[in-house]
Design a protein around this motif. Structure first.
Motif, PDB file in Angstrom:
ATOM      1  N   CYS A   1      59.844  59.713  18.400  1.00 33.67           N
ATOM      2  CA  CYS A   1      59.213  60.120  17.144  1.00 33.67           C
ATOM      3  C   CYS A   1      58.574  58.918  16.444  1.00 33.67           C
ATOM      4  N   ILE A   2      59.341  57.852  16.322  1.00 32.61           N
ATOM      5  CA  ILE A   2      58.812  56.653  15.663  1.00 32.61           C
ATOM      6  C   ILE A   2      57.638  56.097  16.453  1.00 32.61           C
ATOM      7  N   ASP A   3      57.789  56.054  17.786  1.00 32.64           N
ATOM      8  CA  ASP A   3      56.727  55.514  18.636  1.00 32.64           C
ATOM      9  C   ASP A   3      55.459  56.359  18.543  1.00 32.64           C
ATOM     10  N   PHE A   4      55.613  57.675  18.499  1.00 33.12           N
ATOM     11  CA  PHE A   4      54.464  58.580  18.408  1.00 33.12           C
ATOM     12  C   PHE A   4      53.682  58.332  17.122  1.00 33.12           C
ATOM     13  N   PHE A   5      54.397  58.243  16.009  1.00 31.28           N
ATOM     14  CA  PHE A   5      53.717  58.095  14.725  1.00 31.28           C
ATOM     15  C   PHE A   5      53.228  56.678  14.440  1.00 31.28           C
ATOM     16  N   THR A   6      53.647  55.724  15.274  1.00 33.29           N
ATOM     17  CA  THR A   6      53.118  54.362  15.140  1.00 33.29           C
ATOM     18  C   THR A   6      52.142  54.031  16.258  1.00 33.29           C
ATOM     19  N   ALA A   7      51.725  55.038  17.014  1.00 28.81           N
ATOM     20  CA  ALA A   7      50.759  54.880  18.118  1.00 28.81           C
ATOM     21  C   ALA A   7      51.207  53.826  19.126  1.00 28.81           C
ATOM     22  N   GLY A   8      52.494  53.814  19.446  1.00 29.92           N
ATOM     23  CA  GLY A   8      53.014  52.913  20.461  1.00 29.92           C
ATOM     24  C   GLY A   8      53.409  51.539  19.977  1.00 29.92           C
ATOM     25  N   ILE A   9      53.140  51.235  18.727  1.00 32.04           N
ATOM     26  CA  ILE A   9      53.460  49.910  18.186  1.00 32.04           C
ATOM     27  C   ILE A   9      54.981  49.686  18.173  1.00 32.04           C
TER      28      ILE A   9
ATOM     29  N   VAL B   1      50.160  69.106  22.361  1.00 26.17           N
ATOM     30  CA  VAL B   1      49.691  70.301  21.653  1.00 26.17           C
ATOM     31  C   VAL B   1      50.735  70.785  20.649  1.00 26.17           C
ATOM     32  N   ILE B   2      52.001  70.691  21.027  1.00 25.35           N
ATOM     33  CA  ILE B   2      53.061  71.131  20.117  1.00 25.35           C
ATOM     34  C   ILE B   2      53.672  69.947  19.352  1.00 25.35           C
ATOM     35  N   LEU B   3      53.075  68.789  19.470  1.00 24.97           N
ATOM     36  CA  LEU B   3      53.440  67.554  18.782  1.00 24.97           C
ATOM     37  C   LEU B   3      54.769  66.928  19.201  1.00 24.97           C
ATOM     38  N   ILE B   4      55.738  67.713  19.618  1.00 26.82           N
ATOM     39  CA  ILE B   4      57.019  67.118  19.974  1.00 26.82           C
ATOM     40  C   ILE B   4      57.131  66.798  21.468  1.00 26.82           C
ATOM     41  N   GLY B   5      56.097  67.094  22.236  1.00 26.74           N
ATOM     42  CA  GLY B   5      56.122  66.806  23.670  1.00 26.74           C
ATOM     43  C   GLY B   5      56.424  65.358  23.994  1.00 26.74           C
ATOM     44  N   PRO B   6      55.727  64.399  23.372  1.00 30.67           N
ATOM     45  CA  PRO B   6      56.034  62.994  23.652  1.00 30.67           C
ATOM     46  C   PRO B   6      57.465  62.607  23.276  1.00 30.67           C
ATOM     47  N   MET B   7      57.998  63.242  22.250  1.00 32.85           N
ATOM     48  CA  MET B   7      59.369  62.937  21.845  1.00 32.85           C
ATOM     49  C   MET B   7      60.364  63.473  22.871  1.00 32.85           C
ATOM     50  N   ILE B   8      60.068  64.647  23.432  1.00 33.49           N
ATOM     51  CA  ILE B   8      60.919  65.219  24.477  1.00 33.49           C
ATOM     52  C   ILE B   8      60.893  64.317  25.705  1.00 33.49           C
TER      53      ILE B   8
END
Length: 134
Positions: A15-23, A102-109
């Motif tokens: 979640c943190i990584d997604f919203f910081t664009a990998g930073i 598409v469902i936004l939580i995919g990268p977090m999963i």
């Protein structure tokens, strides 16, 4: 090597990584995670910051493929150690990051599954080290 960073919260990291664009992972990997992955895979992997920088001109496809390859190697290591259960894989990491967006939580999963497999491997290796020390 005794792994000290087991039980990481993969969904939170994702979640943190997604919203910081990998930073976030760019800062988190050098804090011991990269060395632990190298130790588990018995080789020096490409540094995450290199994969990240190469990912910028490719819209982070390079970074995603790099991470998916590491996930696949972790899956094979888990199987080699006889760890039961669902493990991350190349297609799991890649699919959830590409199509799950598409469902936004995919990268977090995907990140949760990656760290779940990593934690299982580290826990097993720590148990084996304790057994050897006895």
């Amino acid at each position: 090597m005794r792994f000290k960073h087991t039980n990481r919260k993969g969904f939170l990291i994702g979640c943190i990584d997604f919203f910081t664009a990998g930073i976030f992972l760019l800062c988190y990997m050098p804090l011991g995670l990269q060395e632990e992955i190298d130790e588990i895979l018995d080789r020096r992997t490409q540094r995450y910051y290199v994969a990240y920088l190469l990912g910028i001109p490719t819209l982070f496809i390079y970074t995603l493929v790099w991470m998916a390859k590491i996930a696949e190697e972790l899956k094979h290591k888990a199987m080699e150690l006889g760890i039961e259960g669902n493990h991350t894989s190349f297609w799991h990491m890649f699919g959830w990051n590409v199509f799950g967006i598409v469902i936004l939580i995919g990268p977090m999963i995907a990140t949760h599954s990656f760290f779940n497999t990593l934690n299982q491997i580290e826990t097993e290796l720590n148990k084996r080290e304790e057994f050897i020390d006895i």
